[in-house]
Design a protein around this motif. Structure first.
Motif, PDB file in Angstrom:
ATOM      1  N   ARG A 203       0.851  -1.062   0.138  1.00  0.00           N
ATOM      2  CA  ARG A 203      -0.077  -0.140   0.113  1.00  0.00           C
ATOM      3  C   ARG A 203       0.848   1.430   0.016  1.00  0.00           C
ATOM      4  N   PRO A 204       0.431   2.282  -0.715  1.00  0.00           N
ATOM      5  CA  PRO A 204      -0.739   2.679  -1.136  1.00  0.00           C
ATOM      6  C   PRO A 204      -1.093   2.141  -2.317  1.00  0.00           C
ATOM      7  N   LEU A 205      -0.415   1.277  -2.958  1.00  0.00           N
ATOM      8  CA  LEU A 205      -0.732   0.754  -4.387  1.00  0.00           C
ATOM      9  C   LEU A 205      -1.748  -0.350  -4.199  1.00  0.00           C
ATOM     10  N   GLN A 206      -2.480  -0.599  -5.084  1.00  0.00           N
ATOM     11  CA  GLN A 206      -3.611  -1.688  -4.921  1.00  0.00           C
ATOM     12  C   GLN A 206      -3.656  -2.509  -6.298  1.00  0.00           C
ATOM     13  N   VAL A 207      -3.821  -3.841  -6.136  1.00  0.00           N
ATOM     14  CA  VAL A 207      -3.616  -4.779  -7.447  1.00  0.00           C
ATOM     15  C   VAL A 207      -5.021  -5.276  -7.395  1.00  0.00           C
ATOM     16  N   GLN A 208      -5.782  -5.090  -8.669  1.00  0.00           N
ATOM     17  CA  GLN A 208      -6.793  -5.707  -8.906  1.00  0.00           C
ATOM     18  C   GLN A 208      -6.486  -7.023 -10.135  1.00  0.00           C
ATOM     19  N   ALA A 209      -7.078  -8.190  -9.802  1.00  0.00           N
ATOM     20  CA  ALA A 209      -6.861  -9.156 -10.662  1.00  0.00           C
ATOM     21  C   ALA A 209      -8.048  -9.778 -11.386  1.00  0.00           C
ATOM     22  N   GLN A 210      -7.794 -10.344 -12.589  1.00  0.00           N
ATOM     23  CA  GLN A 210      -8.847 -11.071 -13.330  1.00  0.00           C
ATOM     24  C   GLN A 210      -8.248 -12.181 -14.053  1.00  0.00           C
ATOM     25  N   PRO A 211      -8.461 -13.164 -13.362  1.00  0.00           N
ATOM     26  CA  PRO A 211      -8.132 -14.742 -13.606  1.00  0.00           C
ATOM     27  C   PRO A 211      -8.488 -14.943 -14.935  1.00  0.00           C
ATOM     28  N   PRO A 212      -7.853 -15.760 -15.788  1.00  0.00           N
ATOM     29  CA  PRO A 212      -8.282 -16.275 -16.910  1.00  0.00           C
ATOM     30  C   PRO A 212      -9.700 -17.287 -16.806  1.00  0.00           C
ATOM     31  N   ARG A 213     -10.593 -16.996 -17.714  1.00  0.00           N
ATOM     32  CA  ARG A 213     -11.812 -17.913 -17.696  1.00  0.00           C
ATOM     33  C   ARG A 213     -11.875 -18.821 -18.766  1.00  0.00           C
ATOM     34  N   PRO A 214     -12.238 -20.001 -18.555  1.00  0.00           N
ATOM     35  CA  PRO A 214     -12.375 -20.829 -19.974  1.00  0.00           C
ATOM     36  C   PRO A 214     -13.818 -20.340 -20.719  1.00  0.00           C
ATOM     37  N   ALA A 215     -14.042 -20.863 -21.923  1.00  0.00           N
ATOM     38  CA  ALA A 215     -15.450 -20.631 -22.386  1.00  0.00           C
ATOM     39  C   ALA A 215     -16.232 -21.507 -21.767  1.00  0.00           C
ATOM     40  N   GLN A 216     -17.505 -20.619 -21.616  1.00  0.00           N
ATOM     41  CA  GLN A 216     -18.671 -21.484 -21.149  1.00  0.00           C
ATOM     42  C   GLN A 216     -20.176 -20.703 -21.811  1.00  0.00           C
ATOM     43  N   GLY A 217     -20.867 -21.628 -21.628  1.00  0.00           N
ATOM     44  CA  GLY A 217     -22.089 -21.241 -22.435  1.00  0.00           C
ATOM     45  C   GLY A 217     -22.124 -20.210 -23.674  1.00  0.00           C
ATOM     46  N   GLY A 218     -21.230 -20.896 -24.297  1.00  0.00           N
ATOM     47  CA  GLY A 218     -21.179 -20.295 -25.855  1.00  0.00           C
ATOM     48  C   GLY A 218     -20.628 -18.966 -25.898  1.00  0.00           C
ATOM     49  N   GLN A 219     -19.996 -18.351 -24.754  1.00  0.00           N
ATOM     50  CA  GLN A 219     -18.926 -17.407 -24.527  1.00  0.00           C
ATOM     51  C   GLN A 219     -17.631 -17.829 -24.687  1.00  0.00           C
ATOM     52  N   PRO A 220     -16.687 -17.013 -25.408  1.00  0.00           N
ATOM     53  CA  PRO A 220     -15.520 -17.047 -25.633  1.00  0.00           C
ATOM     54  C   PRO A 220     -14.610 -17.134 -24.470  1.00  0.00           C
ATOM     55  N   PRO A 221     -13.364 -17.642 -24.381  1.00  0.00           N
ATOM     56  CA  PRO A 221     -12.545 -17.834 -22.921  1.00  0.00           C
ATOM     57  C   PRO A 221     -12.200 -16.240 -22.798  1.00  0.00           C
ATOM     58  N   ALA A 222     -11.999 -15.781 -21.507  1.00  0.00           N
ATOM     59  CA  ALA A 222     -11.694 -14.440 -21.154  1.00  0.00           C
ATOM     60  C   ALA A 222     -10.418 -14.694 -20.710  1.00  0.00           C
ATOM     61  N   ASP A 223      -9.401 -13.409 -21.162  1.00  0.00           N
ATOM     62  CA  ASP A 223      -8.031 -13.431 -20.838  1.00  0.00           C
ATOM     63  C   ASP A 223      -7.747 -12.985 -19.614  1.00  0.00           C
ATOM     64  N   ALA A 224      -6.650 -13.193 -19.039  1.00  0.00           N
ATOM     65  CA  ALA A 224      -6.141 -12.796 -17.556  1.00  0.00           C
ATOM     66  C   ALA A 224      -5.730 -11.280 -17.879  1.00  0.00           C
ATOM     67  N   ALA A 225      -6.047 -10.677 -16.640  1.00  0.00           N
ATOM     68  CA  ALA A 225      -5.298  -9.260 -16.585  1.00  0.00           C
ATOM     69  C   ALA A 225      -4.849  -8.722 -15.243  1.00  0.00           C
ATOM     70  N   LEU A 226      -3.958  -8.159 -15.038  1.00  0.00           N
ATOM     71  CA  LEU A 226      -3.505  -7.398 -13.920  1.00  0.00           C
ATOM     72  C   LEU A 226      -3.576  -5.791 -13.988  1.00  0.00           C
ATOM     73  N   THR A 227      -4.158  -5.270 -12.884  1.00  0.00           N
ATOM     74  CA  THR A 227      -4.139  -3.733 -12.981  1.00  0.00           C
ATOM     75  C   THR A 227      -3.674  -3.202 -11.540  1.00  0.00           C
TER      76      THR A 227
END
Length: 91
Positions: free
Chosen positions: A34-58
């Motif tokens: 801190r004071p930095l914050q990390v937001q994490a978006q993990p990778p997600r496999p394709a589901q229900g006809g949706q394409p896979p979602a890539d990971a991201a770190l902010t």
């Protein structure tokens, strides 16, 4: 008061295990304290006809913490290289 800024790293094609390793190392590293914050978006496999979602770190920071954020950004690149992770884009 100004809104926080952020540096977003898109991690295309990273698997869940490697993402967890990167996140573990990042959270143990003093460069991301801190004071930095990390937001994490993990990778997600394709589901229900949706394409896979890539990971991201902010990395989120206030303008007053820009120097610390830039140092943390360099450290994050080092951590990702340790696991052979390609950074696809930085925004």
């Amino acid at each position: 008061m100004t809104a926080p800024s952020g540096i977003r790293f898109a991690l295309e094609g990273i698997d869940e295990i490697t993402f967890a390793k990167v996140l573990r190392d990042l959270m143990r590293d003093a460069a991301f304290a801190r004071p930095l914050q990390v937001q994490a978006q993990p990778p997600r496999p394709a589901q229900g006809g949706q394409p896979p979602a890539d990971a991201a770190l902010t990395l989120v920071f206030d303008d007053a913490d820009r120097t610390q954020a830039l140092a943390a950004m360099q450290r994050l690149k080092t951590i990702m290289l340790r696991y052979g992770v390609q950074i696809d884009s930085v925004k």
